[in-house]
Design an enzyme around this catalytic site. Structure first.
Site, short mmCIF file in Angstrom:
data_model
loop_
_atom_site.label_atom_id
_atom_site.label_comp_id
_atom_site.label_asym_id
_atom_site.label_seq_id
_atom_site.Cartn_x
_atom_site.Cartn_y
_atom_site.Cartn_z
N ASN A 255 53.89 42.80 40.22
CA ASN A 255 53.38 41.64 39.49
C ASN A 255 54.11 41.42 38.18
O ASN A 255 54.74 42.33 37.66
CB ASN A 255 51.88 41.84 39.23
CG ASN A 255 51.07 41.45 40.45
OD1 ASN A 255 51.32 40.42 41.04
ND2 ASN A 255 50.11 42.31 40.81
N CYS B 59 51.92 39.77 48.55
CA CYS B 59 50.73 40.29 47.89
C CYS B 59 49.73 40.61 48.99
O CYS B 59 49.59 39.86 49.95
CB CYS B 59 50.19 39.19 46.98
SG CYS B 59 48.76 39.68 46.01
N HIS B 60 49.04 41.73 48.88
CA HIS B 60 48.05 42.04 49.93
C HIS B 60 46.71 41.40 49.69
O HIS B 60 45.80 41.50 50.50
CB HIS B 60 47.91 43.55 50.11
CG HIS B 60 47.80 44.28 48.82
ND1 HIS B 60 48.42 45.46 48.59
CD2 HIS B 60 47.18 43.96 47.67
CE1 HIS B 60 48.17 45.85 47.36
NE2 HIS B 60 47.43 44.97 46.79
N HIS C 259 47.24 34.90 43.16
CA HIS C 259 46.02 35.28 42.43
C HIS C 259 45.16 34.08 42.06
O HIS C 259 44.19 34.22 41.28
CB HIS C 259 46.34 36.10 41.16
CG HIS C 259 46.90 37.46 41.48
ND1 HIS C 259 47.28 38.35 40.49
CD2 HIS C 259 47.15 38.07 42.66
CE1 HIS C 259 47.74 39.45 41.07
NE2 HIS C 259 47.67 39.30 42.38
N ASP D 221 42.26 38.30 45.22
CA ASP D 221 42.36 38.50 43.78
C ASP D 221 41.87 37.30 42.99
O ASP D 221 41.49 37.44 41.82
CB ASP D 221 43.80 38.83 43.40
CG ASP D 221 44.20 40.23 43.84
OD1 ASP D 221 43.42 41.16 43.60
OD2 ASP D 221 45.29 40.38 44.42
#
Lengths: 452, 452
Positions: B144, B165-166, B195, B255
């Site tokens: 990130n 991104c998971h 996010h 997220d």
């Protein structure tokens, strides 16, 4: 040479505005023989204004015909030009809403113009009536918020619309006076959105003015401010304006030097901070400066009322026949009589300023003639200005207009949540509820409650 | 069938990350024979990780070659794929900067990742090295901030870049568990920026899941939260996520349910408010939750160190050979072996999501195969999301990247001025000065001072 028009003035009860307009019309020979239909809901103010207008033209021996009506539809019949200068509910309503919002913890209320609802609603009604009754007419949007208004009207109707503001020129005059330059020899470009415009180019006899300004800042500004006793409207050479120049890299022009866009909160925290940035009275928008502005309007009105009551008074002495410098009559002349001129207009962007969305109203220079209004293609504003002033203004406007259009109060809540002074989610929710339930705002509440 | 690759892992000293990657590689038969070059500046961690990786592949009898180096240039030579998982200065630097910013009056620091400088700088250096040394390689940006990073890299270089991104998948699993749905039968779309993504479409066996969610909220959520003892990462079904759903009209996914974008200040004012929205420990990003996350990393690391120290330990028992669900190895397989699959990727927008600028990195679904990464054309997100979440995120990212790129600290000051918690112009100026003069930030200070 003369080619008369039929002009409707919505909100003509403002005698100052209407008489200023009539004066400029009297001095425009190419519009001789025109008919001006004055419309207002306040019959008494309308009668006074109409009588003054007739007397003024009569004193100058000009051939203008005046009619008055309280019906908007009647006013628009056959109109070729419509000026909307109306403030829904007048200053009284605006001040009541501001007082309420201030009591919720927002010093001097919200920008622009609190909830905005009644102005948006009126502007759109006027434009829709034009679409129906005189679809070829030009609409000149003169009352605020010009930025939101022109954006809204040009999204929702097909009316030919231009917003005009006198802001930029006063700023240039003030700079000229302070730097000792001849106003007539200054040229400038100040694109942006209304009340948030920036001097991207600023020339005096062909030379860049910025180095002169930098020297004045370095050598004279401190001394100037020490002995400074600004009137409420003297904001162009204030510490605020010069600080914005340092922060954003360009000098804000005219009303932009008041930092009344929503996000410049750090200049506007309280009277103390306003005094630091705009001098002893805290500038145009402090409780002191704004009261002076309102008093100023009242005094002008009184002088006009006195004149109106005295049939022997010479209006042309009280109000000498000199052109005002306002753009309204010249732009009508340019459009109607194909007299090419250049103007600063608020129009739907449509690519005029690079990197601002097409469907947002921008303030930009334009060539105006019988073909219409053709804005100059203007380069992208610097990133400091785009990211720090223009984009935040776009988001504020979009949230407010979305609330109005969709009737979804969550957009207004969002606008409040992004207001720097909002202290918590509950604070935003309580403020929204207080505005919606304010006595006098029943129609706004019904508007939101009518959401499908 | 097998077509080996040469893969460079930058920041490979994170044993958890690297071993997870190696496990997925071992299980991908189509990548058998590949070479993995592990690169890190920390020689000891690198040696441990490399030894563990070799042992893990050895236990499974897989043919993978491992090399290690502390030189980024060496690692990149001949690479077809590069994974950047590096965190410049590690968690220690990040925590020091956060503590400083918190001492300036910003609870839990700034988002994302404080100044961002060292990460931006490292990400760009890696990408520029790729451009020079292995210009045809794919860069997988894994550390990130993915959003800022992919935007920066794709603006400044021509490297083929994808951010992974998971986040989204864990969120879907949590919803499935709470609503009692079979995870495998859920399909969804959650576009946005990393996010900050929103479930625009959410289906279970062909039916819309939103009505099920609405029923759960109305009938079960209060009871669920009463007995709720969430782990730090259980944020998807939190009061915060459901409140965002009500406020924005769509459920934030993964997220995004942490509300860690800069402008969702009202959920994040202090530990008290975080507890209200994310349960007793205040969620992932409170001082409690974040410490649990760091502890969790440390414990994992300890277990691996113990295993590394014991040559008889079976790594495959500690770390069973099951695919992780991470997208990294499958996307490499799709690109390299032309095995078409669909993925959630962070790529330069270029028209994928309507109404987001072309040169901004978006998170969007894409079809990936030997032709490359082809995002699905995605309709405009609803205005409540665009105006309340996406555009504010774009402005924050643009101000931060402009500060980095132009070396003009006024952009960073602007970023601070628009931070809701900033109390005054001086507060912003003092915070900026504190960050620039923090011990350890000398290179950042020099970067800004070197402005032409």
């Amino acid at each position: 040479m003369s080619k008369p028009i039929r002009l409707a003035v919505i909100g003509a009860g403002s005698a100052q505005f209407s008489l200023g307009l009539v004066r400029d019309l009297c001095l425009a020979d190419s519009l001789a023989g025109s008919t001006v239909v004055l419309m207002d809901l306040d019959e008494q103010r309308l009668a006074t204004t109409t009588a003054l207008a007739r007397r003024y033209a009569g004193e100058l021996g000009k051939h203008l015909t005046f009619a008055k009506t309280t019906s908007r539809e009647t006013a628009l019949e056959g109109a070729g030009f419509v000026i909307n200068t109306a403030l829904a509910g007048g200053h009284r309503r605006e001040e009541a809403e501001r007082a309420l919002v201030q009591s919720c913890g927002y010093y001097r209320g919200l920008y622009p113009s609190e909830s905005g609802f009644y102005q948006y609603d009126l502007m759109l009604q006027v434009a829709r009536d034009i679409e129906r009754i005189c679809p070829d007419a030009w609409l000149i949007q003169s009352s605020n918020p010009v930025y939101d208004g022109v954006t809204l009207i040009t999204r929702e109707t097909r009316v030919k619309t231009v917003g005009l503001c006198h802001g930029p020129f006063g700023g240039i005059r003030e700079i000229a006076k302070v730097l000792g330059l001849d106003y007539e020899e200054i040229t400038f470009e100040a694109p942006g959105v209304n009340h948030c415009v920036w001097l991207t180019s600023f020339r005096y006899r062909g030379e860049d003015v910025y180095p002169l300004l930098d020297r004045w800042i370095a050598e004279q500004s401190e001394d100037y401010w020490r002995h400074w006793t600004p009137k409420f409207h003297d904001t162009q050479m204030s510490p605020a304006a010069i600080h914005m120049y340092k922060l954003f890299g360009l000098l804000p022009l005219g009303d932009a030097s008041r930092a009344i866009w929503t996000d410049a909160w750090w200049y506007n925290q309280d009277l103390e901070s306003k005094r630091r940035w705009w001098g002893p009275e805290g500038g145009f928008d402090s409780e002191i400066g704004w009261q002076r502005y309102l008093d100023h309007l009242t005094e002008d009105l009184k002088a006009l009322a006195t004149a109106a009551a005295d049939p022997k008074a010479k209006l042309t002495e009280l109000f000498p026949p000199r052109t005002s410098g306002e753009q309204i009559v010249p732009i009508i002349d340019a459009l109607h009589n194909d007299r090419r001129g250049n103007f600063i207009v608020n129009v739907r962007n449509d690519g005029a300023i690079d990197s601002i969305p097409d469907n947002v109203a921008v303030e930009v220079r334009a060539v105006v003639d019988g073909r219409g209004i053709r804005p100059l293609r203007t380069p992208r504003l610097p990133d400091l200005v785009m990211l720090g002033a223009i984009w935040p203004q776009i988001l504020v406007m979009e949230r407010r207009l979305a609330a109005f259009k969709t009737r979804d109060p969550r957009f207004f809540l969002q606008y409040l949540l992004f207001e720097h002074r909002t202290r918590s989610l509950e604070h935003a929710e309580e403020t929204l509820a207080a505005i919606l339930h304010m006595p006098g705002n029943e129609r706004m509440l019904a508007h939101f409650e009518a959401r499908a």
